[in-house]
Structures are given as C-alpha cells and as structure tokens.
Design a protein around this motif. Structure first.
Motif, PDB file in Angstrom:
ATOM      1  N   PHE B   5      -2.334   3.802   1.521  1.00  0.00           N
ATOM      2  CA  PHE B   5      -2.641   3.962   2.942  1.00  0.00           C
ATOM      3  C   PHE B   5      -1.344   4.182   3.703  1.00  0.00           C
ATOM      4  O   PHE B   5      -0.715   3.227   4.168  1.00  0.00           O
ATOM      5  CB  PHE B   5      -3.394   2.735   3.465  1.00  0.00           C
ATOM      6  N   VAL B  14       1.300  -4.707  10.103  1.00  0.00           N
ATOM      7  CA  VAL B  14       0.261  -5.201   9.196  1.00  0.00           C
ATOM      8  C   VAL B  14       0.241  -6.718   9.280  1.00  0.00           C
ATOM      9  O   VAL B  14       1.283  -7.369   9.144  1.00  0.00           O
ATOM     10  CB  VAL B  14       0.516  -4.723   7.750  1.00  0.00           C
ATOM     11  N   ARG B  81      -9.397  -4.513   7.211  1.00  0.00           N
ATOM     12  CA  ARG B  81      -9.686  -4.290   5.798  1.00  0.00           C
ATOM     13  C   ARG B  81      -9.927  -5.611   5.081  1.00  0.00           C
ATOM     14  O   ARG B  81      -9.136  -6.548   5.234  1.00  0.00           O
ATOM     15  CB  ARG B  81      -8.499  -3.595   5.110  1.00  0.00           C
ATOM     16  N   CYS B  94       5.910  -2.025   1.872  1.00  0.00           N
ATOM     17  CA  CYS B  94       4.456  -1.951   1.669  1.00  0.00           C
ATOM     18  C   CYS B  94       3.948  -3.208   0.977  1.00  0.00           C
ATOM     19  O   CYS B  94       4.709  -3.966   0.387  1.00  0.00           O
ATOM     20  CB  CYS B  94       4.075  -0.683   0.903  1.00  0.00           C
ATOM     21  N   ILE B 102      -0.535  -0.652   1.061  1.00  0.00           N
ATOM     22  CA  ILE B 102      -0.571  -0.392   2.497  1.00  0.00           C
ATOM     23  C   ILE B 102       0.863  -0.454   3.026  1.00  0.00           C
ATOM     24  O   ILE B 102       1.543  -1.469   2.855  1.00  0.00           O
ATOM     25  CB  ILE B 102      -1.456  -1.436   3.227  1.00  0.00           C
TER      26      ILE B 102
END
Lengths: 434, 434
Positions: B5, B14, B81, B94, B102
């Motif tokens: 992603f 995030v 998610r 990530c 992600i």
C-alpha cells in the motif's frame, strides 16, 4: 468414569431441549408431585425468530437468549443439566449423555430442528447455516470479514465475489435475512465503507418453488416480493442450488453466481436421537407421533415441536415448525402426562393456527391472520410487537426495544463487530464452529 | 501475493491501534491535508474498564465495543484497515501486516497492553486473562461451565475446586472482578443453582503488595478492603502466586488454594512491534519516548498510551496505563505531528491527572480526585456516571444504562450465557482463544 443419575421415588419426566415446547411443558409441570429433569446442550433458550437480526448486526446475541436456569427459578421439582444427549436406551428407560446416563419414567424429545442441506455435503461445507446463536455470530463475522477483505482485494472479480450475498430459501427466515442485508447495504455500508462502490453489493434470494413465503397467502408472497425488489434484492424463484464451492454457486439451469457469502435457509430437519426405531423417523427427519405426541411404538417416549410429526388429514406432513405449534404441544402434553401418571384419560392435541408473519425491512412486513391479511407499516409494527412480547425475559424485551427504537431513528445497526473471526474448517468437515 | 500500500502525494500518518489514544489522535487529524491510516486487528474499539462486567455476566460484549469504522464515519482523510501488524521496518518506513506492507511518513504505535504473566508460562497456560473481549467471554464461559460442572461433580473435593474463584492482582480490575463475583454469588447463584450450598463458593483476592489499589490513596485502599470483606471476599495481601496447574494454586509462603478458576489481573505489559531497537523497550515492555512521544532514536516513530513510557522526574516509570493518559497523549501528539509536518515547534506533553476510581459492588465504590476523596454510594454513582459518559456511542450508553438500571432494581445480571464454550488448549500452548 461414567456417571449415573438414578431416579428417586417420584415419577421422573426427562425433557430433552429447552426450546419453546420444552419450556412450556416444564413450566406446566410446576408444583406437581413429580421430578422433572431438563437437559439442553446450551445453558440458554434461543429465540430463533430473531437470529437473523444477530447475524446482520441489528441485535446482540445476549438479548435473544435467556438463561434456562433463570426461566425455572423457584421451580423446585425441576433440575436443569447442560449436556449433549447421545442416545436413548428405550429398553433401559434411560438416555446416554455427555455427563452420564439419566433414567426416566417418561421421556420427552423436544430437540427442535437444524439446517437441512438435503445430503449436499459440498454446500454444507461452504454455505452458512443460521439455526443457533454461534451460527448466527459466525455469519455476522463472515459478512463483516468479507466486507473488509473486499476493500483491499487487488482483483475486482474477487471483490465482487466478496460483495455478493446469496440467501437460499424464500421462507420467512430467507425473506427476513435478504431484507436485513439490503437495509444494511442501504443505510450502513455506504457510510461505513466510503471506498466502496455500493452498486457492487448484490443480494440474491433463491427459492425453489414458484413463490416466496409458500406457507403464507399469495397476497403476502406478492407483497414480500415487491418489498424485496424495492430494496434491490434480486429474487429468483423456481431455482435450485446445484453446487457451491465457496466462491461460485451453480443453479440447476446452469446459471452461476460468483459469491463468497451463501446463507442457507432452504429447509430444516428434526434433530433425532440415536437408539429409536428408524421407522419412526419420517419426512423431514421428524419423529412420527400419535395425537398425544407419543412416539410410535413406545409407551413412554414423546416428541413435541419441530422434531415431532403428528400426521393428520389436515396436516399430512405434521404441523408447521413454528413456535406456537411447539408451545401448544408442550402445554397439551403436560396435561396428558399428568393424566397418564394418574391413570386418567388423555386428550388429543388440536392445533390452533395463530397465523404467520414476516418482516422485510423498515415499515415493510406482511401478516396473515386467518381472514385478515395486511402488509406495510402496520404489519411491521404488529410484527415487532408480537416478537417483543414473545421474547423471554423483561431485560431482553427492554434491550431489544431500545435497540429497535434507536435503529428506527438512526437508520443504524449497532453491533457490527467481528468478535470471533470466522475461519472455515478444513474441507470435508462441516464448516460449522461452536 | 504480498500486497503493498504505497503512499500518495500527501503526508501519511499510520496509527497502529484503535484504543483510547489512537482514536483521539485520529479524530484530531480530521479535515487536515494529510492521509491517515488506522490499523487494528479488531474492527472495533474495546472499552476495557468494563470488561470485567462482560466476564461476570453483567453486560453484553457488544455494548462495550464500538465499530471503529463508525467512529471515523465521514472522516474523509482516514482509511481503516483490519490487520495484524507483524513488524516495523524503520529503514523502509513501512510496516509489515497480515494484509501486506503499508508505507508511512509518520508511524504512531498505540497498541496498548496485554496481560503480563512475568514469564510464568505454567500460570499463563492455566489462568484466565481479561484484557480483550474474547478473553472476557472465555472467562464468562469458564465460570458458568464450572458452576454447571460443580452441580454434578461426584467428588466433593472436585466440586470445591470448581466453586473457588481466585482473582490475582489487587488493582482496580482485580478489585472490581472480585466484587462482581461476590455479588453474583450473593444475588444470582443462590436462585440459579438451588442444589448448591452457597457457602462453598469461595472468592479470594491475592495482592503482592501490602494493600489493594496501590495507585490510590490509603483511604481508598482501606475502604475497598472493607467493602470486599463485607461481600465475603477473602483478601490476601503480600502474597505471591508461585504456580497454578489448573486445579491447585500455590503461594510463595507454601499456602495452597484448590481452584479451577484463577483470573489474572496482576499486571500488564506493552504490546511492542518487532523491528524496533531492543534498547527502546523498557520496564513493563513499554517503548521509551521523549516528551513529544517520539520513540528514542527514531525520527518518525511515536508511541502513545499504555505502550509508551515517557520517563520524567515525576513519572520515573512513565505515566499510568489509564485511558486519560492515552487520550491526552493522543491529543497532544496530533497537535505536534501537524506542527512537525509544517516545520513548526512542538510542545512537550504534560499529564493532567484526572484521579482514580474503582467500584466494588452495588452502592460501594471508592473515588480519589486529588484532594477530594469519597467512598460508598455517591462514589458508586460517580463511577457509573463517568464510565457511562466515557463509553463510545449513544447506543452503547443507552444499552449499558438500561442494563444497570435493570440490574439495580432486579438484583440480577442478565447475560449469563455459555455461547462459545471455553475449551482449554493443549498444554504448553497459551490457553487463550480468539
């Protein structure tokens, strides 16, 4: 270390199953000079008519279940046991259970029914039944998991599969479930899944016979058909499911529907105990009983409710598998058992048809009461009122009522939680989890 | 087929974990020109302070959980998610998750805490934790299953084991759980289990330090001790659990308690992600952060709430693992992240202590608000009011309120259902089920 529960001096009636019939029977035996043992594999009574609302996130599981011990609080002649019943031993007058063998003078089988896959093992492995609370919760988890998975599916075909819902069986449960999913789509999915193209969510309702709600009036069928169509459900009648491998459903005429969510409400069968004469098991896996609910060929074994088939001229396949039939049989059998114990004559069971109803969605329901038939908003309120009144327990009534009022004004369904993720079992084992 | 992603043009934050801290942070980032991704292994937020009421049959699980998607309804810059996060790759910016990798510009670890068994594997295998909804439901099932089993235990010693409850840890959770079991005994078990000799039901509360509620005032401790004693709970302070094999619990001083129900609330530890510098993991498995909640040694990784240890003179072990600390850190970090992105100066976090409270049972609670301390009925109403107000979602507030009012007048606890029976896993695997 097999335990044995021998009887005392009093006549002992053992009731297997705490559904509508079993409860009614046991309650009517209150304060009588007998011993009652109720055995159920769960410690709670399930209000099955609202299981589909649990499966679609409308209600908590706990508000449609009620602790059996609490139902019989203060009933001194009743003992409750949580146990699986494995078999009956009619010659020894006892049942074999997961906690040991229990003797009886009179045995009442009130085990109800389970999903009938009509021997189609592949469908049973892959489709979701909805006859118990764990099954309804599994279905809720699956639906929500598949919606999540659809958001990130790299392949649009896979996403479509995940977003396609197929309800098999156009009886009340199928109609209500398809309607509930359609309302979920309309009022909840759009705001919950902003990435989702809502038009990709497809809902099918598949029925083998020419019309939905076959047990109700043609007028009710027609209106339910219209209501569902208005909600965007694609209805296929005279269609039979041939196979379902978990991703692709095939119909008898060769049509195929790609779907990862197939909900099975196409039929039920009685839950029969081992050890009985196989000739007693008739159509729908029900036990053939006479007009006092005594199982054919036995002196002291009875069956009531969904598992009993009392075949009469008026009901060549037995009574409908609905709560009022079970309750009425339970009530009548209580009276008859007391008469039998006192060597008095018994009375034959006579079914009082209470009518039928099904809800499709907000302001949309159909009701048949003998000669009075109505549909729409008033039917919907009638449906809610009757279901609320039938729910066991004041707390449950209150919590369900609060949830319904809240949903009515908010257009929301509160409990869309994946508490226990659903994992499919290995192939060739039934997909059910407990 | 590992999915990836990648990020778009906007700065991406995030957030791992939808607890109190993660939610507050994400909400404060609403309408900002950034991209927010929240990842949680569940699709719901758990209101942990009321888990013990789920475990003891007072509340439905669904009324203390809230769908995360619904919390962020209409927040256009946020994507949610459901995924397990396996590891961080700080060099690649990530995270590795169960749905793929992600990317992030800024990562916030808000993973909270889990039960700490302090390396005692045997205890972990056999005792019941209570930090998540599945764990609370397992505990509810176990308690009810053991009560059923006690009714038919052929051996009185085995029956006593099944009827003995040991709560380990005298913090708020331990105190509240022991109190709730005592109330269950007093108001429910007697009528639900007429065969039961209620005096055989024993409840122990074991605390390692000299007093209960060590983080509260001595006055609160003393009163909680008194309240629990009044309810019949046997309190053992300065006692440490040495071992528990599933049936017998041994204390450090050699005393033994035969029990099949040991509830573990003796401590928590942070849920740390793999891939971070091991030196950042300090006491209690928390991540060492500076005064803007940045994890030591990283430019763009932050931790908030239970998993973060911001070590200051006033808080040499970091802030207490309570909801207000997590919420305040989330709020402050939102502000700081926006400043960091715009190259503006940041502000250090400053904890505002909101006080502490614990309930023991009906009309019995203790509250410490800085200089104001009170106990008893008014404290109990305060406790209920604060918890109701903190619950996420109007429906949840309403349903919990209805349940509490109903319980108050009926002296009952509504949801004593064994919906998913608890089966202990094979030895040497953690006994937890999800």
């Amino acid at each position: 270390m097999e335990q044995h529960f021998p009887k005392g001096n009093k006549t002992r009636i053992v009731i297997v199953g705490g559904g509508f019939g079993g409860i009614e029977l046991a309650k009517k035996l209150r304060d009588k000079e007998i011993e009652v043992i109720m055995v159920d594999k769960h410690n709670y009574h399930t209000f099955q008519p609202l299981l589909y609302q649990v499966a679609t996130g409308g209600l908590e599981a706990d508000s449609i279940a009620f602790p059996l011990r609490k139902i019989f609080k203060g009933q001194k002649n009743l003992t409750f046991r949580v146990a699986e019943v494995n078999a009956v031993q009619p010659l020894n007058n006892c049942i074999q259970t997961s906690i040991g063998s229990i003797d009886y003078d009179h045995l009442v089988i009130a085990t109800g029914s389970t999903s009938n896959f009509f021997g189609q093992d592949q469908i049973q492995e892959n489709a979701m039944p909805m006859k118990s609370i764990p099954e309804a919760l599994n279905l809720r988890s699956l639906i929500l998991q598949n919606l999540e998975a659809a958001q990130i599916a790299p392949d649009p075909e896979r996403a479509n599969e995940l977003l396609t819902f197929v309800v098999v069986g156009g009886g009340p449960t199928g109609v209500e479930t398809a309607g509930a999913i359609a309302e979920l789509k309309k009022h909840v999915l759009k705001s919950d899944y902003p990435e989702l193209d809502i038009d990709k969510v497809l809902i099918y309702l598949i029925e083998g016979s020419p019309r939905l709600l076959g047990a109700m009036s043609p007028q009710a069928s027609k209106k339910a058909h219209l209501f569902l169509t208005e909600l965007g459900v694609k209805i296929m009648t005279e269609a039979r499911v041939q196979s379902f491998d978990g991703n692709m459903l095939s119909l008898g005429d060769g049509q195929q529907i790609a779907s990862a969510n197939v909900i099975w409400s196409a039929g039920v069968k009685g839950v029969v105990l081992d050890g009985l004469n196989p000739e007693d098991v008739v159509r729908g896996n029900r036990l053939k009983v006479n007009e006092v609910n005594r199982v054919d060929g036995y002196e002291n074994i009875y069956a009531i409710g969904d598992v009993a088939a009392m075949i009469t001229e008026e009901f060549p396949n037995g009574h409908p598998g609905v709560a009022p039939a079970a309750i009425q049989q339970g009530r009548q059998l209580a009276e008859n058992l007391l008469n039998i114990i006192e060597h008095k004559p018994t009375s034959n069971f006579k079914y009082k048809d209470k009518g039928a109803m099904a809800t499709v969605g907000r302001n949309r329901a159909v009701v048949d009461l003998h000669n009075i038939r109505f549909q729409g908003v008033f039917a919907w309120f009638t449906w809610m009122f009757v279901h609320l009144m039938t729910l066991v327990g004041f707390r449950n009534k209150l919590v369900v009522f609060v949830n319904w009022v809240w949903s009515y004004f908010s257009y929301d369904r509160g409990t869309r939680l994946i508490i226990r993720p659903y994992h499919k079992k290995v192939p060739h084992e039934p997909a059910k989890v407990d």
